[in-house]
Write a protein that holds these residues in place. Structure first.
Motif, mmCIF file in Angstrom:
data_model
loop_
_atom_site.group_PDB
_atom_site.id
_atom_site.type_symbol
_atom_site.label_atom_id
_atom_site.label_comp_id
_atom_site.label_asym_id
_atom_site.label_seq_id
_atom_site.Cartn_x
_atom_site.Cartn_y
_atom_site.Cartn_z
ATOM 1 N N SER A 157 1.194 5.858 -7.546
ATOM 2 C CA SER A 157 0.107 6.600 -8.204
ATOM 3 C C SER A 157 0.289 8.103 -8.073
ATOM 4 N N VAL A 158 0.985 8.567 -7.005
ATOM 5 C CA VAL A 158 1.289 10.003 -6.931
ATOM 6 C C VAL A 158 2.173 10.415 -8.110
ATOM 7 N N PHE A 159 3.128 9.551 -8.445
ATOM 8 C CA PHE A 159 4.031 9.873 -9.547
ATOM 9 C C PHE A 159 3.499 9.382 -10.893
ATOM 10 N N ARG A 175 10.915 3.126 -3.187
ATOM 11 C CA ARG A 175 10.091 4.234 -3.651
ATOM 12 C C ARG A 175 10.721 4.954 -4.846
ATOM 13 N N GLU A 209 0.831 -1.211 0.000
ATOM 14 C CA GLU A 209 0.000 0.000 0.000
ATOM 15 C C GLU A 209 0.863 1.257 0.000
ATOM 16 N N PHE A 232 0.885 3.762 -3.216
ATOM 17 C CA PHE A 232 0.504 5.164 -3.046
ATOM 18 C C PHE A 232 1.489 6.063 -3.782
ATOM 19 N N TRP A 233 2.794 5.857 -3.524
ATOM 20 C CA TRP A 233 3.779 6.723 -4.180
ATOM 21 C C TRP A 233 3.784 6.502 -5.685
#
Lengths: 202, 218
Positions: A88-90, A127, A81, A85-86
């Motif tokens: 989809s942020v990028f 990440r 998760e 998250f990271w």
């Protein structure tokens, strides 16, 4: 990325000045210097988190993926998760490659809060792979990593350089990467002459 | 942006996320008021709109210091600032997540707590409408306060001091809508003022929050 005559400050106090270097595609630049010289401040400035005192930074901020001392993990989210998250942020969605590169597959469903310091660090470094950005800025990336994990990290960076990316890494150990060493020690900002003090105060 | 909203909601609902803190506080305040002011139902129904509004406001205030501080402590705020999302949208999403996890439950709980305070029948719909219009402003103003105090150790006290005066217009007009509604009076003027305040804060404050956050991250 080309940096010319850069001067930076931490908490209003100048720490480095007259710094010029360039970061070429496919190359790493290893940042060295004693504790407190301003390596973190330099990386934060280059990542666009704070403005420089003087000098020029050429190269777009949105090319840079920055990893600070802390990993930005949420303890109540699982490894997958946190990473997705990271991703989809990028705007990237492939986290499998990052999981493979840092051997996180068997930890995938563990909560980040239950990981050891070294495992957290590996997740934090994974990440970087999901950002999909060409310039990596890493601040002491190998802290709390064991020898195997350091090797994993060096391989990941080498892979990244092989694909035409570049990396600026503040570290004290030898990672065996293809690139130059930038010692910022000689660029330590000189203290202002004392008779300037009144002027500075006013 | 959606990813950030979903992550914040997920974090709020997971263990230790703080969801329900504001709601529990709101419940406790409204349950204790009849004990402290006495059981005269006429007095209670007079003060009910004001007490409910004040309770909701303080409940909102309670969760503000975690709004950005947690992200600052674990470094994810730095990483978000270097991510492709503009900081303006980060703070807007943060405010929206705060509203969904704190403001909206308060709005939904208010009519049930209104019964405990003997709120007059016509007041229920106006209470819900006024809270629905007012709580988004409280989340947005709160995010601004949180952005101002991010990075300060124990910044919660300063945050309350900074945010409370900014909450006053919302409180005045919001509670006035609920009071007039409960008394069966015309509510248009305070309702328009409340809506105007909310629209202005939602439109302007995210830019201010992003600007102070940029300075605070240096």
């Amino acid at each position: 990325m080309i940096v010319t005559d850069l001067a930076i400050a931490r908490g209003g106090v100048p720490v480095l000045e007259g710094l010029s270097f360039s970061l070429k595609a496919g190359k790493a630049l290893i940042l060295r210097g004693p504790n407190g010289i301003g390596k973190t401040t330099l990386l934060r400035t280059l990542a666009g988190l704070q403005p420089p005192l003087a000098g020029r930074i050429e190269g777009a901020e949105d090319q840079i993926a920055y990893a600070s001392h802390s990993d930005g993990l949420k303890p109540t989210l699982t490894v997958v998760e946190n990473l997705s998250f990271w991703a989809s942020v990028f705007g990237t969605h492939d986290i499998q490659r990052a999981l493979d590169a840092f051997a996180l597959n068997e930890l995938a469903d563990r909560h980040a809060g239950n990981l050891s310091a070294g495992q957290k660090r590996r997740l934090g470094l994974a990440r970087m792979l999901v950002t999909g950005r060409p310039i990596w800025m890493l601040d002491e990336p190998t802290v709390s990593l064991d020898r195997n994990a350091v090797q994993m990290f060096a391989d990941a960076v080498r892979d990244h350089l092989g694909q035409g990316g570049s990396a600026l890494i503040a570290t004290h150990i030898d990672l065996g990467l293809d690139g130059e060493v930038l010692d910022v020690g000689p660029n330590k900002a000189k203290p202002k002459p004392i008779d300037d003090f009144d002027g500075g105060f006013l | 942006m959606i990813a950030l909203l979903l992550r914040d909601l997920k974090l709020a609902f997971r263990a230790g996320g703080g969801f329900g803190l504001g709601l529990a506080f709101f419940l406790i305040v409204t349950v204790l008021v009849p004990f402290s002011v006495g059981p005269q139902s006429s007095l209670l129904s007079t003060i009910a709109p004001g007490v409910l509004w004040l309770g909701a406001l303080l409940a909102c205030l309670l969760s503000l210091d975690r709004l950005l501080a947690l992200d600052w402590e674990d470094g994810s705020l730095d990483l978000l600032a270097t991510a492709p999302l503009p900081l303006e949208s980060v703070v807007t999403i943060k405010a929206l997540a705060h509203w969904l996890t704190t403001g909206l439950p308060l709005v939904l709980a208010a009519p049930f707590l209104g019964v405990l305070l003997n709120l007059p029948a016509p007041g229920f719909s106006w209470l819900v409408i006024s809270l629905l219009l007012g709580t988004p402003a409280m989340s947005v103003i709160g995010t601004f306060g949180a952005a101002l105090t991010v990075g300060l150790k124990r910044g919660g006290l300063l945050l309350s001091l900074l945010v409370l005066p900014l909450y006053v217009p919302t409180l005045i007009f919001g509670a006035e809508v609920a009071r007039r509604g409960a008394a069966g009076m015309e509510t248009q003027t305070p309702l328009l003022m409340l809506a105007g305040i909310t629209a202005a804060t939602v439109a302007l404050l995210p830019f201010a929050s992003a600007a102070v956050l940029r300075i605070n991250l240096r």
